[in-house]
Write a protein that holds these residues in place. Sequence first.
Motif, PDB file in Angstrom:
ATOM      1  N   LEU A   1      55.043   8.016 -49.860  1.00  0.00           N
ATOM      2  CA  LEU A   1      56.286   7.772 -49.122  1.00  0.00           C
ATOM      3  C   LEU A   1      57.493   8.156 -49.970  1.00  0.00           C
ATOM      4  O   LEU A   1      58.399   8.862 -49.503  1.00  0.00           O
ATOM      5  CB  LEU A   1      56.374   6.295 -48.716  1.00  0.00           C
ATOM      6  N   LEU A   2      57.516   7.706 -51.232  1.00  0.00           N
ATOM      7  CA  LEU A   2      58.637   8.022 -52.117  1.00  0.00           C
ATOM      8  C   LEU A   2      58.637   9.498 -52.498  1.00  0.00           C
ATOM      9  O   LEU A   2      59.686  10.145 -52.525  1.00  0.00           O
ATOM     10  CB  LEU A   2      58.574   7.165 -53.382  1.00  0.00           C
ATOM     11  N   ASN A   3      57.448  10.033 -52.798  1.00  0.00           N
ATOM     12  CA  ASN A   3      57.340  11.445 -53.187  1.00  0.00           C
ATOM     13  C   ASN A   3      57.881  12.372 -52.110  1.00  0.00           C
ATOM     14  O   ASN A   3      58.693  13.259 -52.367  1.00  0.00           O
ATOM     15  CB  ASN A   3      55.871  11.815 -53.440  1.00  0.00           C
TER      16      ASN A   3
ATOM     17  N   ILE B   1      47.982   2.554 -54.875  1.00  0.00           N
ATOM     18  CA  ILE B   1      49.420   2.817 -54.696  1.00  0.00           C
ATOM     19  C   ILE B   1      49.662   4.118 -53.934  1.00  0.00           C
ATOM     20  O   ILE B   1      50.803   4.536 -53.767  1.00  0.00           O
ATOM     21  CB  ILE B   1      50.170   2.864 -56.048  1.00  0.00           C
ATOM     22  N   ASP B   2      48.594   4.745 -53.468  1.00  0.00           N
ATOM     23  CA  ASP B   2      48.704   6.075 -52.863  1.00  0.00           C
ATOM     24  C   ASP B   2      49.691   6.128 -51.697  1.00  0.00           C
ATOM     25  O   ASP B   2      50.500   7.048 -51.588  1.00  0.00           O
ATOM     26  CB  ASP B   2      47.320   6.542 -52.395  1.00  0.00           C
ATOM     27  N   VAL B   3      49.641   5.110 -50.822  1.00  0.00           N
ATOM     28  CA  VAL B   3      50.500   5.129 -49.629  1.00  0.00           C
ATOM     29  C   VAL B   3      51.987   5.025 -49.988  1.00  0.00           C
ATOM     30  O   VAL B   3      52.781   5.914 -49.622  1.00  0.00           O
ATOM     31  CB  VAL B   3      50.097   4.012 -48.639  1.00  0.00           C
ATOM     32  N   PRO B   4      52.440   3.963 -50.702  1.00  0.00           N
ATOM     33  CA  PRO B   4      53.871   3.896 -51.030  1.00  0.00           C
ATOM     34  C   PRO B   4      54.326   5.029 -51.948  1.00  0.00           C
ATOM     35  O   PRO B   4      55.478   5.479 -51.872  1.00  0.00           O
ATOM     36  CB  PRO B   4      54.027   2.532 -51.715  1.00  0.00           C
TER      37      PRO B   4
ATOM     38  N   THR C   1      54.892  10.103 -41.404  1.00  0.00           N
ATOM     39  CA  THR C   1      53.864  11.096 -41.726  1.00  0.00           C
ATOM     40  C   THR C   1      53.333  10.888 -43.133  1.00  0.00           C
ATOM     41  O   THR C   1      52.132  10.989 -43.386  1.00  0.00           O
ATOM     42  CB  THR C   1      54.434  12.524 -41.587  1.00  0.00           C
ATOM     43  N   ALA C   2      54.234  10.588 -44.070  1.00  0.00           N
ATOM     44  CA  ALA C   2      53.826  10.345 -45.461  1.00  0.00           C
ATOM     45  C   ALA C   2      52.915   9.129 -45.568  1.00  0.00           C
ATOM     46  O   ALA C   2      51.887   9.157 -46.245  1.00  0.00           O
ATOM     47  CB  ALA C   2      55.064  10.155 -46.336  1.00  0.00           C
ATOM     48  N   ILE C   3      53.286   8.051 -44.875  1.00  0.00           N
ATOM     49  CA  ILE C   3      52.489   6.821 -44.899  1.00  0.00           C
ATOM     50  C   ILE C   3      51.106   7.056 -44.296  1.00  0.00           C
ATOM     51  O   ILE C   3      50.102   6.574 -44.802  1.00  0.00           O
ATOM     52  CB  ILE C   3      53.214   5.689 -44.137  1.00  0.00           C
ATOM     53  N   ALA C   4      51.063   7.808 -43.223  1.00  0.00           N
ATOM     54  CA  ALA C   4      49.804   8.017 -42.504  1.00  0.00           C
ATOM     55  C   ALA C   4      48.856   8.967 -43.225  1.00  0.00           C
ATOM     56  O   ALA C   4      47.644   8.766 -43.219  1.00  0.00           O
ATOM     57  CB  ALA C   4      50.080   8.526 -41.099  1.00  0.00           C
ATOM     58  N   THR C   5      49.393  10.024 -43.842  1.00  0.00           N
ATOM     59  CA  THR C   5      48.530  11.062 -44.423  1.00  0.00           C
ATOM     60  C   THR C   5      48.267  10.899 -45.910  1.00  0.00           C
ATOM     61  O   THR C   5      47.276  11.416 -46.430  1.00  0.00           O
ATOM     62  CB  THR C   5      49.136  12.460 -44.220  1.00  0.00           C
ATOM     63  N   CYS C   6      49.174  10.192 -46.621  1.00  0.00           N
ATOM     64  CA  CYS C   6      49.074  10.085 -48.090  1.00  0.00           C
ATOM     65  C   CYS C   6      49.021  11.473 -48.723  1.00  0.00           C
ATOM     66  O   CYS C   6      48.306  11.704 -49.708  1.00  0.00           O
ATOM     67  CB  CYS C   6      47.846   9.289 -48.518  1.00  0.00           C
ATOM     68  N   SER C   7      49.750  12.423 -48.156  1.00  0.00           N
ATOM     69  CA  SER C   7      49.729  13.796 -48.661  1.00  0.00           C
ATOM     70  C   SER C   7      51.112  14.419 -48.594  1.00  0.00           C
ATOM     71  O   SER C   7      51.664  14.605 -47.508  1.00  0.00           O
ATOM     72  CB  SER C   7      48.745  14.635 -47.840  1.00  0.00           C
TER      73      SER C   7
ATOM     74  N   ASN D   1      55.631  19.594 -54.908  1.00  0.00           N
ATOM     75  CA  ASN D   1      54.743  19.783 -56.047  1.00  0.00           C
ATOM     76  C   ASN D   1      55.367  19.447 -57.391  1.00  0.00           C
ATOM     77  O   ASN D   1      54.650  19.147 -58.345  1.00  0.00           O
ATOM     78  CB  ASN D   1      54.248  21.234 -56.081  1.00  0.00           C
ATOM     79  N   THR D   2      56.679  19.475 -57.491  1.00  0.00           N
ATOM     80  CA  THR D   2      57.321  19.267 -58.794  1.00  0.00           C
ATOM     81  C   THR D   2      58.244  18.066 -58.830  1.00  0.00           C
ATOM     82  O   THR D   2      58.748  17.717 -59.889  1.00  0.00           O
ATOM     83  CB  THR D   2      58.137  20.509 -59.200  1.00  0.00           C
ATOM     84  N   HIS D   3      58.487  17.435 -57.689  1.00  0.00           N
ATOM     85  CA  HIS D   3      59.403  16.293 -57.678  1.00  0.00           C
ATOM     86  C   HIS D   3      58.751  15.136 -56.945  1.00  0.00           C
ATOM     87  O   HIS D   3      58.701  15.118 -55.723  1.00  0.00           O
ATOM     88  CB  HIS D   3      60.727  16.673 -56.998  1.00  0.00           C
ATOM     89  N   LYS D   4      58.236  14.177 -57.703  1.00  0.00           N
ATOM     90  CA  LYS D   4      57.516  13.058 -57.099  1.00  0.00           C
ATOM     91  C   LYS D   4      57.967  11.762 -57.757  1.00  0.00           C
ATOM     92  O   LYS D   4      57.360  11.290 -58.728  1.00  0.00           O
ATOM     93  CB  LYS D   4      56.005  13.249 -57.267  1.00  0.00           C
ATOM     94  N   ASP D   5      59.029  11.186 -57.244  1.00  0.00           N
ATOM     95  CA  ASP D   5      59.540   9.934 -57.810  1.00  0.00           C
ATOM     96  C   ASP D   5      58.502   8.824 -57.733  1.00  0.00           C
ATOM     97  O   ASP D   5      58.387   7.997 -58.642  1.00  0.00           O
ATOM     98  CB  ASP D   5      60.816   9.499 -57.080  1.00  0.00           C
TER      99      ASP D   5
END
Length: 422
Positions: free
Chosen positions: A388-390, A382-385, A265-271, A302-306
């Motif tokens: 994914l990490l975030n 870099i939005d997609v990867p 879902t993260a990879i597909a939406t970038c959100s 919203n506050t933790h995005k590695d």
Amino acid sequence: MGKFLANYKSTILLLLSIIIGGIAGIIFGSKATIVKPFGDLFLNLMFTIIVPLVFFSIASAIANMNGMKRLGKIMGSIFLVFIITALVSAILGYIGAIIVDPLKNTDISSIKSIMSSSGAEQKADDVTFLGQLVNTFTVEDFSELFSKSNMLQLIVFSILFGLATAMVGEKGKPIANLLSSGSAIMMKLVKFIMYYAPIGLGCYFATVIGELGPQILEGYVRAFVLYLVLAIIYYFGFFTLYAFFAGGKEGVKVFWKNAITPSATAIATCSSAACIPVNLESVKKMGVPKDIAETIVPLGANTHKDGSVFGGVLKIVFLFSLFGKDMTSVTGIFSIIAVSFLVGAVMGAIPGGGMIGEMLILSVFGFPPEVLPIIAVISTIIDVPATLLNSTGNTVCAMMVSRLVEGKNWLKKAFSKEKVSS
């Protein structure tokens, strides 16, 4: 085989849809944008429910928590886990960016050409550092909380509302029950929307690949490859280490069994925002207690995005290299790591929502506003990867927080309770 298909049917459908979408994006390029409305429909549905979902889930989790002592322990554990994982990300990102200089042998004039044609804003708002922090956590009017652009501010309000409800005792019970009902209703609504997910995500991913392909050019290729390598190391290596800390070998097994859907879902939406409902369901399958899950997932979005911390380091090093600033001094190292922390906290949990973090970088280090498009391009590629990490990182963090709050055997207790209830 039948049991496997039953358990993973939705995951397989999701993966197939984004694979097909990705192939379509590569083959048709910019023409793939014809299916963008179908992807936008899915995102619009998700974004429509994000504000009430976040409010009800966080406020309900805090208002119905058994005792302030547990709340304090949960919030303290979340803070500790977020700080440590963000610090690991910042240090790893800095080491990688120093070893592989993104601008080595790169024609600077070509970057400036891309900058001028990127269409990004040429001017950053003149906001002081402290003023930016105030705007990050608060809004001027209550009505502004009803916007997905102010998610962090909404979370602050939801936490305070939940605390106030819990602290008034019996008088707050009706509101606490209302919040609990609202949370359950919103999760049911999420399930309805997820029926459309394979079509929506497939179309959205086709559009993303079709649009981004031509943008990965020249000096930015090096930055993208560096980020991708760091993302792979962190995703497979450090997430596994975190899961092992949380629950040993069983924790690793449980995490990777349930991490596929949030990752896809993260990879597909970038959100990160669009992933909140999916992550909530997944962490509960990992055995994370309900109150911890419903606090850490929206808060973490919203506050933790590695991934954003990695991106922040990369952008800062990119600009330092471009302007010839010293990034190996003690002051330079600490400033890069510290600001990357802030970038990870303030970047919006929506597609392409990194503009606030980028303006913060320019403001803190005194770079001219005209260079904003340079790092805007980095944000795009870099939005997609990064997402994914975030996003997926919050699920393994939920497991670590459960370990700190519930004790060493939390995973066994969680699944033993599940067996009894079933």
